[in-house]
Write a protein that holds these residues in place. Structure first.
Motif, PDB file in Angstrom:
ATOM      1  N   LEU A   1       2.538   4.690  -2.202  1.00 13.11           N
ATOM      2  CA  LEU A   1       3.264   4.483  -3.364  1.00 13.11           C
ATOM      3  C   LEU A   1       4.663   5.433  -3.230  1.00 13.11           C
ATOM      4  O   LEU A   1       4.584   6.609  -2.927  1.00 13.11           O
ATOM      5  CB  LEU A   1       2.683   5.179  -4.461  1.00 13.11           C
ATOM      6  CG  LEU A   1       1.283   4.395  -4.887  1.00 13.11           C
ATOM      7  CD1 LEU A   1       0.520   4.848  -5.998  1.00 13.11           C
ATOM      8  CD2 LEU A   1       1.639   2.785  -5.359  1.00 13.11           C
TER       9      LEU A   1
ATOM     10  N   TYR B   1       6.911   3.498   2.882  1.00 14.76           N
ATOM     11  CA  TYR B   1       6.061   2.620   3.573  1.00 14.76           C
ATOM     12  C   TYR B   1       6.280   2.407   4.995  1.00 14.76           C
ATOM     13  O   TYR B   1       5.611   2.129   5.895  1.00 14.76           O
ATOM     14  CB  TYR B   1       6.066   1.086   2.769  1.00 14.76           C
ATOM     15  CG  TYR B   1       5.570   0.039   3.510  1.00 14.76           C
ATOM     16  CD1 TYR B   1       4.043  -0.226   3.389  1.00 14.76           C
ATOM     17  CD2 TYR B   1       6.239  -1.004   3.976  1.00 14.76           C
ATOM     18  CE1 TYR B   1       3.552  -1.234   4.014  1.00 14.76           C
ATOM     19  CE2 TYR B   1       5.720  -2.124   4.964  1.00 14.76           C
ATOM     20  CZ  TYR B   1       4.155  -2.089   4.722  1.00 14.76           C
ATOM     21  OH  TYR B   1       3.595  -3.159   5.532  1.00 14.76           O
TER      22      TYR B   1
ATOM     23  N   VAL C   1      -4.060   0.478  -8.925  1.00 21.09           N
ATOM     24  CA  VAL C   1      -3.646   0.611  -7.150  1.00 21.09           C
ATOM     25  C   VAL C   1      -5.288   0.481  -6.671  1.00 21.09           C
ATOM     26  O   VAL C   1      -5.330  -0.218  -5.580  1.00 21.09           O
ATOM     27  CB  VAL C   1      -3.205   1.878  -7.302  1.00 21.09           C
ATOM     28  CG1 VAL C   1      -3.204   2.308  -5.565  1.00 21.09           C
ATOM     29  CG2 VAL C   1      -1.718   1.934  -7.803  1.00 21.09           C
TER      30      VAL C   1
ATOM     31  N   ARG D   1      -8.629   0.972   4.292  1.00 22.07           N
ATOM     32  CA  ARG D   1      -7.296   0.486   3.162  1.00 22.07           C
ATOM     33  C   ARG D   1      -6.607   1.763   2.914  1.00 22.07           C
ATOM     34  O   ARG D   1      -7.271   2.953   2.632  1.00 22.07           O
ATOM     35  CB  ARG D   1      -7.619  -0.076   1.956  1.00 22.07           C
ATOM     36  CG  ARG D   1      -8.479  -1.435   2.425  1.00 22.07           C
ATOM     37  CD  ARG D   1      -8.974  -1.988   1.287  1.00 22.07           C
ATOM     38  NE  ARG D   1     -10.178  -2.718   1.454  1.00 22.07           N
ATOM     39  CZ  ARG D   1     -11.310  -2.539   1.393  1.00 22.07           C
ATOM     40  NH1 ARG D   1     -11.781  -1.335   0.831  1.00 22.07           N
ATOM     41  NH2 ARG D   1     -12.362  -3.477   1.407  1.00 22.07           N
TER      42      ARG D   1
ATOM     43  N   ARG E   1      -5.504  -1.782   6.712  1.00 20.78           N
ATOM     44  CA  ARG E   1      -4.642  -2.358   5.755  1.00 20.78           C
ATOM     45  C   ARG E   1      -3.737  -1.351   4.788  1.00 20.78           C
ATOM     46  O   ARG E   1      -4.349  -0.624   4.110  1.00 20.78           O
ATOM     47  CB  ARG E   1      -5.394  -3.479   4.964  1.00 20.78           C
ATOM     48  CG  ARG E   1      -4.775  -4.135   3.912  1.00 20.78           C
ATOM     49  CD  ARG E   1      -5.386  -5.183   2.946  1.00 20.78           C
ATOM     50  NE  ARG E   1      -4.583  -5.805   2.173  1.00 20.78           N
ATOM     51  CZ  ARG E   1      -4.813  -5.940   1.057  1.00 20.78           C
ATOM     52  NH1 ARG E   1      -5.897  -5.446   0.300  1.00 20.78           N
ATOM     53  NH2 ARG E   1      -4.230  -6.664   0.139  1.00 20.78           N
ATOM     54  N   VAL E   2      -2.516  -1.693   4.784  1.00 17.78           N
ATOM     55  CA  VAL E   2      -1.273  -0.788   4.077  1.00 17.78           C
ATOM     56  C   VAL E   2      -0.912  -1.434   3.101  1.00 17.78           C
ATOM     57  O   VAL E   2      -0.316  -2.560   3.312  1.00 17.78           O
ATOM     58  CB  VAL E   2      -0.478  -0.160   4.997  1.00 17.78           C
ATOM     59  CG1 VAL E   2       0.475   0.797   4.243  1.00 17.78           C
ATOM     60  CG2 VAL E   2      -1.255   0.610   6.012  1.00 17.78           C
ATOM     61  N   VAL E   3      -1.022  -1.089   1.664  1.00 23.11           N
ATOM     62  CA  VAL E   3      -0.176  -1.688   0.564  1.00 23.11           C
ATOM     63  C   VAL E   3       0.605  -0.832  -0.004  1.00 23.11           C
ATOM     64  O   VAL E   3       0.297   0.204  -0.122  1.00 23.11           O
ATOM     65  CB  VAL E   3      -1.449  -2.121  -0.404  1.00 23.11           C
ATOM     66  CG1 VAL E   3      -0.925  -2.713  -1.612  1.00 23.11           C
ATOM     67  CG2 VAL E   3      -2.539  -2.942   0.215  1.00 23.11           C
ATOM     68  N   ALA E   4       1.773  -1.531  -0.198  1.00 19.96           N
ATOM     69  CA  ALA E   4       2.929  -0.746  -0.777  1.00 19.96           C
ATOM     70  C   ALA E   4       3.047  -1.172  -2.056  1.00 19.96           C
ATOM     71  O   ALA E   4       2.644  -2.096  -2.679  1.00 19.96           O
ATOM     72  CB  ALA E   4       4.216  -1.101   0.063  1.00 19.96           C
ATOM     73  N   GLY E   5       3.540  -0.173  -2.952  1.00 18.73           N
ATOM     74  CA  GLY E   5       3.958  -0.174  -4.369  1.00 18.73           C
ATOM     75  C   GLY E   5       4.920   0.824  -4.675  1.00 18.73           C
ATOM     76  O   GLY E   5       5.069   1.830  -4.007  1.00 18.73           O
TER      77      GLY E   5
ATOM     78  N   GLU F   1      -6.564  -3.233  -6.717  1.00 18.55           N
ATOM     79  CA  GLU F   1      -5.670  -3.909  -5.577  1.00 18.55           C
ATOM     80  C   GLU F   1      -6.237  -3.756  -4.258  1.00 18.55           C
ATOM     81  O   GLU F   1      -6.451  -4.570  -3.196  1.00 18.55           O
ATOM     82  CB  GLU F   1      -4.206  -3.646  -5.493  1.00 18.55           C
ATOM     83  CG  GLU F   1      -3.301  -4.388  -4.728  1.00 18.55           C
ATOM     84  CD  GLU F   1      -3.446  -6.201  -5.251  1.00 18.55           C
ATOM     85  OE1 GLU F   1      -2.989  -6.925  -4.279  1.00 18.55           O
ATOM     86  OE2 GLU F   1      -3.644  -6.403  -6.455  1.00 18.55           O
ATOM     87  N   LEU F   2      -6.417  -2.596  -3.850  1.00 20.85           N
ATOM     88  CA  LEU F   2      -7.223  -2.127  -2.495  1.00 20.85           C
ATOM     89  C   LEU F   2      -8.508  -2.681  -2.073  1.00 20.85           C
ATOM     90  O   LEU F   2      -8.917  -3.135  -1.103  1.00 20.85           O
ATOM     91  CB  LEU F   2      -7.169  -0.542  -2.342  1.00 20.85           C
ATOM     92  CG  LEU F   2      -6.060   0.216  -2.154  1.00 20.85           C
ATOM     93  CD1 LEU F   2      -6.164   1.427  -2.027  1.00 20.85           C
ATOM     94  CD2 LEU F   2      -5.150  -0.412  -1.018  1.00 20.85           C
TER      95      LEU F   2
ATOM     96  N   SER G   1      -3.127   3.051   0.500  1.00 16.38           N
ATOM     97  CA  SER G   1      -2.099   2.615  -0.605  1.00 16.38           C
ATOM     98  C   SER G   1      -0.733   3.638  -0.254  1.00 16.38           C
ATOM     99  O   SER G   1      -0.923   4.929  -0.400  1.00 16.38           O
ATOM    100  CB  SER G   1      -2.346   2.467  -2.075  1.00 16.38           C
ATOM    101  OG  SER G   1      -1.510   2.329  -2.822  1.00 16.38           O
TER     102      SER G   1
END
Length: 75
Positions: free
Chosen positions: A11, A25, A69, A7, A48-52, A72-73, A9
């Motif tokens: 930002l 992102y 953060v 994973r 898995r890439v999570v943007a914020g 969430e990951l 993140s």
């Protein structure tokens, strides 16, 4: 990135209304896809890439936000 990365993140401090994602992102996802198709990734799958976003409107980025953060990951 290590091959064990599952994973990630991303930002960003900018907001692009109407865009499919924030600029950083999109850059990260493009790099992953180019790496995968070019055979440069150490694994066969993209993590898995999570943007914020952080710091919009000169707001502080607090330790509680950093924890959120990571929480969430882990979801």
């Amino acid at each position: 990135l290590p091959s064990t990365t599952k994973r990630l993140s991303v930002l960003d401090r900018t907001k692009e209304p109407g865009a499919p994602g924030d600029p950083l992102y999109l850059d990260v996802m493009t790099a992953f896809l180019e790496g995968q198709f070019g055979g440069f990734l150490p694994t066969s799958s993209i993590p898995r890439v999570v943007a914020g976003r952080y710091g919009l409107g000169s707001k502080e980025f607090t330790p509680a936000m950093v924890k959120a953060v990571f929480d969430e990951l882990l979801k």
